[in-house]
Write a protein that holds these residues in place. Structure first.
Motif, mmCIF file in Angstrom:
data_model
loop_
_atom_site.group_PDB
_atom_site.id
_atom_site.type_symbol
_atom_site.label_atom_id
_atom_site.label_comp_id
_atom_site.label_asym_id
_atom_site.label_seq_id
_atom_site.Cartn_x
_atom_site.Cartn_y
_atom_site.Cartn_z
ATOM 1 N N GLN A 246 -6.609 -11.892 -30.181
ATOM 2 C CA GLN A 246 -5.438 -11.421 -29.448
ATOM 3 C C GLN A 246 -5.786 -10.265 -28.509
ATOM 4 O O GLN A 246 -5.078 -10.004 -27.536
ATOM 5 C CB GLN A 246 -4.341 -10.990 -30.419
ATOM 6 C CG GLN A 246 -4.662 -9.739 -31.229
ATOM 7 C CD GLN A 246 -3.738 -9.545 -32.426
ATOM 8 O OE1 GLN A 246 -3.409 -10.503 -33.136
ATOM 9 N NE2 GLN A 246 -3.310 -8.306 -32.638
ATOM 10 N N TRP B 193 -6.448 -11.368 -24.450
ATOM 11 C CA TRP B 193 -5.385 -11.383 -23.439
ATOM 12 C C TRP B 193 -4.638 -10.049 -23.370
ATOM 13 O O TRP B 193 -4.094 -9.700 -22.328
ATOM 14 C CB TRP B 193 -4.421 -12.538 -23.683
ATOM 15 C CG TRP B 193 -3.911 -12.659 -25.085
ATOM 16 C CD1 TRP B 193 -3.029 -11.841 -25.727
ATOM 17 C CD2 TRP B 193 -4.260 -13.668 -26.041
ATOM 18 N NE1 TRP B 193 -2.802 -12.261 -27.012
ATOM 19 C CE2 TRP B 193 -3.531 -13.391 -27.238
ATOM 20 C CE3 TRP B 193 -5.083 -14.786 -26.008
ATOM 21 C CZ2 TRP B 193 -3.636 -14.188 -28.362
ATOM 22 C CZ3 TRP B 193 -5.184 -15.574 -27.133
ATOM 23 C CH2 TRP B 193 -4.474 -15.279 -28.299
ATOM 24 N N SER C 142 -4.483 -9.321 -19.407
ATOM 25 C CA SER C 142 -3.220 -9.382 -18.653
ATOM 26 C C SER C 142 -2.883 -8.089 -17.917
ATOM 27 O O SER C 142 -2.490 -8.127 -16.747
ATOM 28 C CB SER C 142 -2.063 -9.760 -19.588
ATOM 29 O OG SER C 142 -2.220 -11.056 -20.091
ATOM 30 N N ALA D 240 2.552 -10.199 -27.872
ATOM 31 C CA ALA D 240 3.123 -11.503 -27.526
ATOM 32 C C ALA D 240 3.395 -11.603 -26.029
ATOM 33 O O ALA D 240 3.125 -12.642 -25.404
ATOM 34 C CB ALA D 240 4.414 -11.719 -28.320
ATOM 35 N N PHE D 241 3.918 -10.544 -25.435
ATOM 36 C CA PHE D 241 4.198 -10.555 -24.004
ATOM 37 C C PHE D 241 2.909 -10.756 -23.209
ATOM 38 O O PHE D 241 2.864 -11.553 -22.259
ATOM 39 C CB PHE D 241 4.873 -9.246 -23.599
ATOM 40 C CG PHE D 241 5.232 -9.187 -22.137
ATOM 41 C CD1 PHE D 241 6.414 -9.726 -21.683
ATOM 42 C CD2 PHE D 241 4.377 -8.589 -21.218
ATOM 43 C CE1 PHE D 241 6.749 -9.690 -20.333
ATOM 44 C CE2 PHE D 241 4.697 -8.547 -19.875
ATOM 45 C CZ PHE D 241 5.886 -9.087 -19.425
ATOM 46 N N GLU D 242 1.843 -10.044 -23.591
ATOM 47 C CA GLU D 242 0.579 -10.176 -22.865
ATOM 48 C C GLU D 242 0.013 -11.589 -23.005
ATOM 49 O O GLU D 242 -0.586 -12.126 -22.068
ATOM 50 C CB GLU D 242 -0.435 -9.151 -23.382
ATOM 51 C CG GLU D 242 0.030 -7.701 -23.394
ATOM 52 C CD GLU D 242 0.384 -7.162 -22.019
ATOM 53 O OE1 GLU D 242 0.072 -7.820 -21.008
ATOM 54 O OE2 GLU D 242 0.987 -6.079 -21.954
ATOM 55 N N LYS D 243 0.195 -12.190 -24.159
ATOM 56 C CA LYS D 243 -0.329 -13.535 -24.394
ATOM 57 C C LYS D 243 0.290 -14.547 -23.439
ATOM 58 O O LYS D 243 -0.414 -15.381 -22.852
ATOM 59 C CB LYS D 243 -0.061 -13.947 -25.845
ATOM 60 C CG LYS D 243 -0.509 -15.365 -26.176
ATOM 61 C CD LYS D 243 -0.215 -15.697 -27.628
ATOM 62 C CE LYS D 243 -0.660 -17.120 -27.956
ATOM 63 N NZ LYS D 243 -0.420 -17.447 -29.410
ATOM 64 N N TYR D 244 1.595 -14.480 -23.272
ATOM 65 C CA TYR D 244 2.269 -15.468 -22.438
ATOM 66 C C TYR D 244 2.213 -15.120 -20.956
ATOM 67 O O TYR D 244 2.354 -15.999 -20.100
ATOM 68 C CB TYR D 244 3.716 -15.641 -22.910
ATOM 69 C CG TYR D 244 3.790 -16.294 -24.262
ATOM 70 C CD1 TYR D 244 3.472 -17.643 -24.423
ATOM 71 C CD2 TYR D 244 4.126 -15.561 -25.406
ATOM 72 C CE1 TYR D 244 3.500 -18.239 -25.678
ATOM 73 C CE2 TYR D 244 4.159 -16.158 -26.659
ATOM 74 C CZ TYR D 244 3.848 -17.497 -26.787
ATOM 75 O OH TYR D 244 3.869 -18.095 -28.025
ATOM 76 N N ALA D 245 1.968 -13.847 -20.642
ATOM 77 C CA ALA D 245 1.805 -13.467 -19.234
ATOM 78 C C ALA D 245 0.433 -13.871 -18.710
ATOM 79 O O ALA D 245 0.277 -14.148 -17.513
ATOM 80 C CB ALA D 245 1.992 -11.957 -19.081
ATOM 81 N N PRO E 212 -1.774 -16.598 -18.826
ATOM 82 C CA PRO E 212 -2.069 -17.799 -18.028
ATOM 83 C C PRO E 212 -1.376 -17.810 -16.673
ATOM 84 O O PRO E 212 -1.966 -18.242 -15.673
ATOM 85 C CB PRO E 212 -1.580 -18.951 -18.922
ATOM 86 C CG PRO E 212 -0.644 -18.335 -19.899
ATOM 87 C CD PRO E 212 -1.123 -16.943 -20.103
ATOM 88 N N ALA E 213 -0.146 -17.328 -16.607
ATOM 89 C CA ALA E 213 0.565 -17.299 -15.329
ATOM 90 C C ALA E 213 -0.137 -16.370 -14.341
ATOM 91 O O ALA E 213 -0.350 -16.711 -13.171
ATOM 92 C CB ALA E 213 2.013 -16.847 -15.546
ATOM 93 N N SER F 182 3.132 -5.862 -17.359
ATOM 94 C CA SER F 182 2.167 -6.039 -18.448
ATOM 95 C C SER F 182 1.376 -4.759 -18.697
ATOM 96 O O SER F 182 1.148 -4.362 -19.843
ATOM 97 C CB SER F 182 1.189 -7.180 -18.111
ATOM 98 O OG SER F 182 1.859 -8.408 -17.996
#
Length: 465
Positions: free
Chosen positions: A42, A45, A49, A175-180, A182-183, A306
């Protein structure tokens, strides 16, 4: 649920765990084993990010436009400086699962319980006010360019999101960094492809020479190492048994790759002629097709959010690490809000001249981080054979003092800044006499503080070890 006040040494009740939508209540107290969770992956990312953003682009831009380097010279300086900062990020991340406390609380080993007030206070200001302002301004400009919303309302929209994420706390930040991630990665890589198609990579630069190279190197190192004082903030919930190699590898790789790729894209973009009077963000997106330009502006906003989620969170961690007796209502979440408001005020004042303010800020970061890092790494080396049980008790020992740490830190700053600083408003004695030295303040500060601390601690060994 009952918890200890932020900054106390009492372990919190096991109730937070791996919940994402839950407000974290822990301050600088050690995280108990029952709360430990997650894996080193974890950290990849979480550190990638926050650096896929316009502020990272801009360190490449200023290396070419302000420091006079060619694209290839700038690339070499950026990669070298970033690599050094990323390596120490990985090393310091090991202290999270080892001690379960924020990075600035671990600084008590190096500076003593009361002496640690100085570096913790400085980091709270740098992260929660300085960095928060820098990133919020770039996001505000992007929102302004995208929607024509005026800069101040744009700024307020951005900071509200940043403060909310930091307020919820550790698990939500991860969690926010994880989903940010790839975008952000996809959009900036697409922008990089277009940028390299238009860039003039063969230009000779504006004659920056070795001085410009050292300026760019210092900027990149200060940028990457600027995250070092918060390294274990995001690894302290990992189990004590977390794989040590991966705990070093993932944050180092996440930090290095993200900064290296995005800053080099920025250096390439600086070789493209920008529209007259364009804002920094508009200049970066001016050569892109409109659909990609809009996506990049959205990514700039997302990247800034981020980064500032981490900055405002780590600022609060630094304040809890001061060890002050805070009132119960002034816990970690409330401190995040207060830090965010202070950072917002600083961002507001820098809207008018963001470019020059950012250049100076990057160098100032390295001025204090270099000496701090020198002391911390030497102390870490000295602790190699000391049992963790002994060290853990020392973290909460209010009587523990370590005067050589503060002496070495201040000496490194006092020696390096007046002699080697090379900024628009102050030029030290060495670059004034020999401009080719550029700005090696951070290197000198690191070396002076590390060397002096090693000598002083050896002499002080019989009484304070």
């Amino acid at each position: 649920m009952t918890t200890a006040p932020a900054g106390s040494a009492t372990a919190i009740a096991p109730a937070y765990g791996d919940k994402v939508i839950a407000v974290e209540t822990a301050g600088s107290e050690p995280i108990p084993d029952s709360e430990r969770h997650g894996s080193p992956l974890q950290l990849l990312w979480t550190w990638a990010s926050p650096n896929i953003k316009f502020a990272t682009v801009y360190i490449g831009v200023i290396s070419v436009l302000f420091f006079g380097l060619s694209f290839w010279q700038a690339t070499a300086a950026l990669l070298l400086g970033t690599a050094l900062g990323a390596l120490t990020q990985g090393i310091l991340s090991l202290d999270g699962p080892r001690f379960g406390v924020p990075q600035m609380a671990i600084g008590r080993f190096s500076f003593g319980y009361r002496g640690n007030l100085l570096p913790s206070g400085v980091n709270a200001l740098v992260a929660g006010v300085g960095w928060f302002a820098v990133n919020s301004v770039s996001a505000a400009f992007a929102l302004n360019t995208l929607t024509d919303l005026r800069p101040l309302p744009s700024l307020l929209v951005v900071v509200a999101a940043e403060i909310v994420i930091g307020f919820v706390g550790h698990n939500f930040v991860h969690a926010f960094e994880k989903y940010a991630f790839p975008a952000l990665a996809v959009v900036f890589l697409l922008a990089g492809v277009w940028t390299f198609k238009e860039a003039d990579l063969g230009g000779s630069g504006a004659g920056g020479g070795i001085g410009g190279f050292l300026l760019a190197f210092s900027t990149a190192w200060g940028y990457a190492a600027g995250w070092n004082p918060g390294a274990s903030d995001y690894s302290r919930y990992l189990p004590r048994t977390a794989n040590r190699f991966r705990t070093v590898l993932y944050p180092a790789v996440g930090l290095f790759v993200s900064i290296a790729v995005v800053s080099v894209i920025g250096a390439a973009s600086a070789t493209i002629v920008a529209p007259e009077g364009a804002t920094p963000t508009a200049a970066f997106t001016g050569h892109l097709p409109s659909w990609l330009s809009h996506l990049v502006l959205l990514a700039i906003i997302l990247g800034a959010v981020s980064a500032n989620a981490l900055n405002v969170y780590s600022s609060a961690m630094s304040i809890t690490s001061l060890g002050l007796k805070l009132p119960p209502w002034l816990g970690r979440g409330a401190i995040v809000v207060l830090c965010g408001l202070a950072g917002t005020a600083a961002a507001w004042t820098s809207l008018a001249d963001a470019g020059h303010a950012y250049e100076a800020f990057l160098l100032v970061i390295a001025y204090w981080v270099g000496p701090w890092l020198g002391v911390v790494l030497v102390e870490r080396w000295r602790q190699a054979r000391t049992p963790d049980e002994v060290l853990s008790l020392r973290i909460s020992d209010r009587s523990f003092a370590n005067w050589p740490g503060i002496a070495a830190l201040l000496t490194g700053i006092v020696v390096s800044v007046p002699l080697f600083s090379n900024q628009e408003k102050y030029v030290g004695w060495v670059p004034e006499q020999w401009p080719s030295f550029g700005d090696i303040t951070c290197l000198v500060g690191f070396a002076v503080s590390a060397g002096l601390y090693a000598v002083l601690r050896r002499a002080d060994q019989p009484t304070s070890a």
